[in-house]
Write an enzyme that holds these catalytic residues in place. Structure first.
Site, PDB file in Angstrom:
ATOM      1  N   HIS A   1      -4.178  -9.249   3.406  1.00  0.00           N
ATOM      2  CA  HIS A   1      -5.642  -9.227   3.526  1.00  0.00           C
ATOM      3  C   HIS A   1      -6.085 -10.080   4.709  1.00  0.00           C
ATOM      4  O   HIS A   1      -5.615 -11.216   4.872  1.00  0.00           O
ATOM      5  CB  HIS A   1      -6.295  -9.777   2.260  1.00  0.00           C
ATOM      6  CG  HIS A   1      -6.247  -8.834   1.102  1.00  0.00           C
ATOM      7  ND1 HIS A   1      -6.382  -9.245  -0.208  1.00  0.00           N
ATOM      8  CD2 HIS A   1      -6.095  -7.487   1.056  1.00  0.00           C
ATOM      9  CE1 HIS A   1      -6.303  -8.198  -1.006  1.00  0.00           C
ATOM     10  NE2 HIS A   1      -6.137  -7.123  -0.267  1.00  0.00           N
TER      11      HIS A   1
ATOM     12  N   ARG B   1       0.865  -1.171   0.000  1.00  0.00           N
ATOM     13  CA  ARG B   1       0.000   0.000   0.000  1.00  0.00           C
ATOM     14  C   ARG B   1       0.904   1.224   0.000  1.00  0.00           C
ATOM     15  O   ARG B   1       2.025   1.180   0.489  1.00  0.00           O
ATOM     16  CB  ARG B   1      -0.895   0.019   1.236  1.00  0.00           C
ATOM     17  CG  ARG B   1      -1.836  -1.180   1.369  1.00  0.00           C
ATOM     18  CD  ARG B   1      -2.634  -1.110   2.674  1.00  0.00           C
ATOM     19  NE  ARG B   1      -3.580  -2.210   2.801  1.00  0.00           N
ATOM     20  CZ  ARG B   1      -3.316  -3.368   3.397  1.00  0.00           C
ATOM     21  NH1 ARG B   1      -2.119  -3.566   3.940  1.00  0.00           N
ATOM     22  NH2 ARG B   1      -4.225  -4.323   3.471  1.00  0.00           N
TER      23      ARG B   1
ATOM     24  N   ARG C   1      -0.566  -1.913  -6.715  1.00  0.00           N
ATOM     25  CA  ARG C   1      -0.716  -3.048  -5.790  1.00  0.00           C
ATOM     26  C   ARG C   1      -1.667  -4.082  -6.390  1.00  0.00           C
ATOM     27  O   ARG C   1      -1.402  -5.290  -6.329  1.00  0.00           O
ATOM     28  CB  ARG C   1      -1.233  -2.521  -4.457  1.00  0.00           C
ATOM     29  CG  ARG C   1      -1.615  -3.573  -3.416  1.00  0.00           C
ATOM     30  CD  ARG C   1      -1.962  -2.837  -2.129  1.00  0.00           C
ATOM     31  NE  ARG C   1      -2.871  -3.566  -1.270  1.00  0.00           N
ATOM     32  CZ  ARG C   1      -2.486  -4.465  -0.351  1.00  0.00           C
ATOM     33  NH1 ARG C   1      -1.215  -4.768  -0.225  1.00  0.00           N
ATOM     34  NH2 ARG C   1      -3.377  -5.046   0.435  1.00  0.00           N
TER      35      ARG C   1
ATOM     36  N   LYS D   1      -2.489  -2.792   7.829  1.00  0.00           N
ATOM     37  CA  LYS D   1      -3.720  -2.328   8.461  1.00  0.00           C
ATOM     38  C   LYS D   1      -3.967  -3.070   9.762  1.00  0.00           C
ATOM     39  O   LYS D   1      -3.773  -4.273   9.855  1.00  0.00           O
ATOM     40  CB  LYS D   1      -4.913  -2.544   7.517  1.00  0.00           C
ATOM     41  CG  LYS D   1      -5.020  -1.525   6.401  1.00  0.00           C
ATOM     42  CD  LYS D   1      -6.309  -1.726   5.633  1.00  0.00           C
ATOM     43  CE  LYS D   1      -6.510  -0.647   4.579  1.00  0.00           C
ATOM     44  NZ  LYS D   1      -7.766  -0.848   3.813  1.00  0.00           N
TER      45      LYS D   1
ATOM     46  N   HIS E   1      -2.611   2.810  -5.841  1.00  0.00           N
ATOM     47  CA  HIS E   1      -3.204   1.555  -5.366  1.00  0.00           C
ATOM     48  C   HIS E   1      -3.361   0.555  -6.509  1.00  0.00           C
ATOM     49  O   HIS E   1      -3.356  -0.656  -6.284  1.00  0.00           O
ATOM     50  CB  HIS E   1      -4.553   1.826  -4.704  1.00  0.00           C
ATOM     51  CG  HIS E   1      -4.935   0.788  -3.691  1.00  0.00           C
ATOM     52  ND1 HIS E   1      -4.182   0.527  -2.555  1.00  0.00           N
ATOM     53  CD2 HIS E   1      -5.970  -0.089  -3.640  1.00  0.00           C
ATOM     54  CE1 HIS E   1      -4.747  -0.451  -1.853  1.00  0.00           C
ATOM     55  NE2 HIS E   1      -5.826  -0.840  -2.499  1.00  0.00           N
TER      56      HIS E   1
ATOM     57  N   TYR F   1      -9.701 -10.645  -7.092  1.00  0.00           N
ATOM     58  CA  TYR F   1      -8.791 -10.617  -8.241  1.00  0.00           C
ATOM     59  C   TYR F   1      -9.099 -11.723  -9.248  1.00  0.00           C
ATOM     60  O   TYR F   1      -8.697 -11.617 -10.404  1.00  0.00           O
ATOM     61  CB  TYR F   1      -7.336 -10.743  -7.751  1.00  0.00           C
ATOM     62  CG  TYR F   1      -6.901  -9.560  -6.929  1.00  0.00           C
ATOM     63  CD1 TYR F   1      -6.522  -8.378  -7.537  1.00  0.00           C
ATOM     64  CD2 TYR F   1      -6.915  -9.605  -5.533  1.00  0.00           C
ATOM     65  CE1 TYR F   1      -6.159  -7.275  -6.779  1.00  0.00           C
ATOM     66  CE2 TYR F   1      -6.544  -8.514  -4.771  1.00  0.00           C
ATOM     67  CZ  TYR F   1      -6.174  -7.348  -5.399  1.00  0.00           C
ATOM     68  OH  TYR F   1      -5.827  -6.252  -4.642  1.00  0.00           O
TER      69      TYR F   1
END
Length: 289
Positions: free
Chosen positions: A278, A161, A255, A184, A252, A287
């Site tokens: 994730h 990120r 990524r 995150k 982004h 994806y």
């Protein structure tokens, strides 16, 4: 008229603290939760005509929830944003109901508005490489050009990120074969570093005029402060216009491109989930679409 009672404000702050300490919510997430739940409680005060204490919050009805959602939509809140707000309110209510001992069915049974999830918009492999090359041409200052190229190479080569790339410190250099990233919610992951990314960062460091230090940002702004995401977004915007790429060619998107190209090359979905950091496999599965 005070829109939120002291008791409700205290309860909200307590809940936010538990989200950060126990659930590991990131600062941006906590800020969003605070805004969403405060906005909800302010609406209920105006809707009922009096500040809503904890007792009043426990008596909110299905009709009250419908009124809030209708007002939100009428004020221009999109379905995706309203779904996020409702999720925050429900999470707060689950905690509050358990703490105060009331039945939160009216709130928890409220249906989230339907919306079409946005699929990631990756660049084609040749476009991603052209983006890296073109970003380097946007500045006449050698070290700035090398810096911008190094950042975008990390986004694409490591699937970082933008906040993670710009959060690297002097102690992280020179880059090794892998990089430990705090993502995150404070979630830690280890990502492999491609030789091209190591070389790009090394080239930048050789040219950077600012004093290096373990506790100083790795990527520096013109005057030596920490580099902000707007600078990279701006240079990529200039590059994409030169290349004729769409507005979705953002930091982004690099990524997204990393993940999509890895998947297309036969990468395992679980492994890609780990590389991206994730929390849920369903996020990575986007994806495959």
């Amino acid at each position: 008229m005070t829109l939120i009672s002291p008791a409700c404000r205290d309860a909200l702050q307590h809940w936010l603290a538990t989200q950060k300490a126990l659930a590991g919510a990131a600062d941006n997430t906590v800020t969003a939760y605070q805004g969403d739940v405060s906005e909800f409680m302010s609406f209920m005060t105006l809707h009922q005509g009096a500040p809503q204490g904890l007792g009043a919050l426990s008596r909110i009805s299905v009709a009250d929830m419908r009124a809030w959602m209708a007002q939100s939509r009428n004020s221009g809140v999109g379905a995706r944003s309203l779904a996020r707000k409702l999720s925050a309110v429900k999470s707060f209510y689950r905690w509050l109901a358990e703490r105060e001992g009331f039945e939160p069915t009216a709130v928890l049974s409220t249906r989230s508005p339907k919306f079409q999830k946005k699929l990631p918009r990756p660049l084609a492999e040749d476009a991603a490489k052209a983006m890296i090359d073109t970003v380097e041409l946007q500045s006449l200052t050698g070290w700035v050009a090398a810096r911008d190229s190094a950042v975008v190479t990390l986004l694409y080569g490591c699937g970082l990120r933008i906040s993670e790339a710009l959060g690297l410190m002097g102690r992280d250099a020179p880059l090794g074969e892998s990089l430990r990233i705090i993502g995150k919610g404070g979630k830690e992951r280890v990502v492999p570093v491609l030789p091209a990314a190591r070389d790009a960062v090394d080239a930048y460091l050789r040219l950077c005029p600012h004093t290096a230090g373990d506790d100083l940002p790795l990527f520096r702004a013109i005057r030596g402060g920490p580099l902000g995401p707007r600078a990279i977004a701006g240079v990529m915007a200039s590059a994409r216009m030169q290349l004729g790429l769409p507005a979705t060619a953002t930091p982004h998107a690099m990524r997204h491109s990393f993940a999509t190209h890895l998947l297309a090359a036969g990468g395992d979905l679980r492994a890609i989930q780990e590389l991206l950091g994730h929390a849920s496999l369903s996020t990575t599965q986007a994806y495959t679409a």
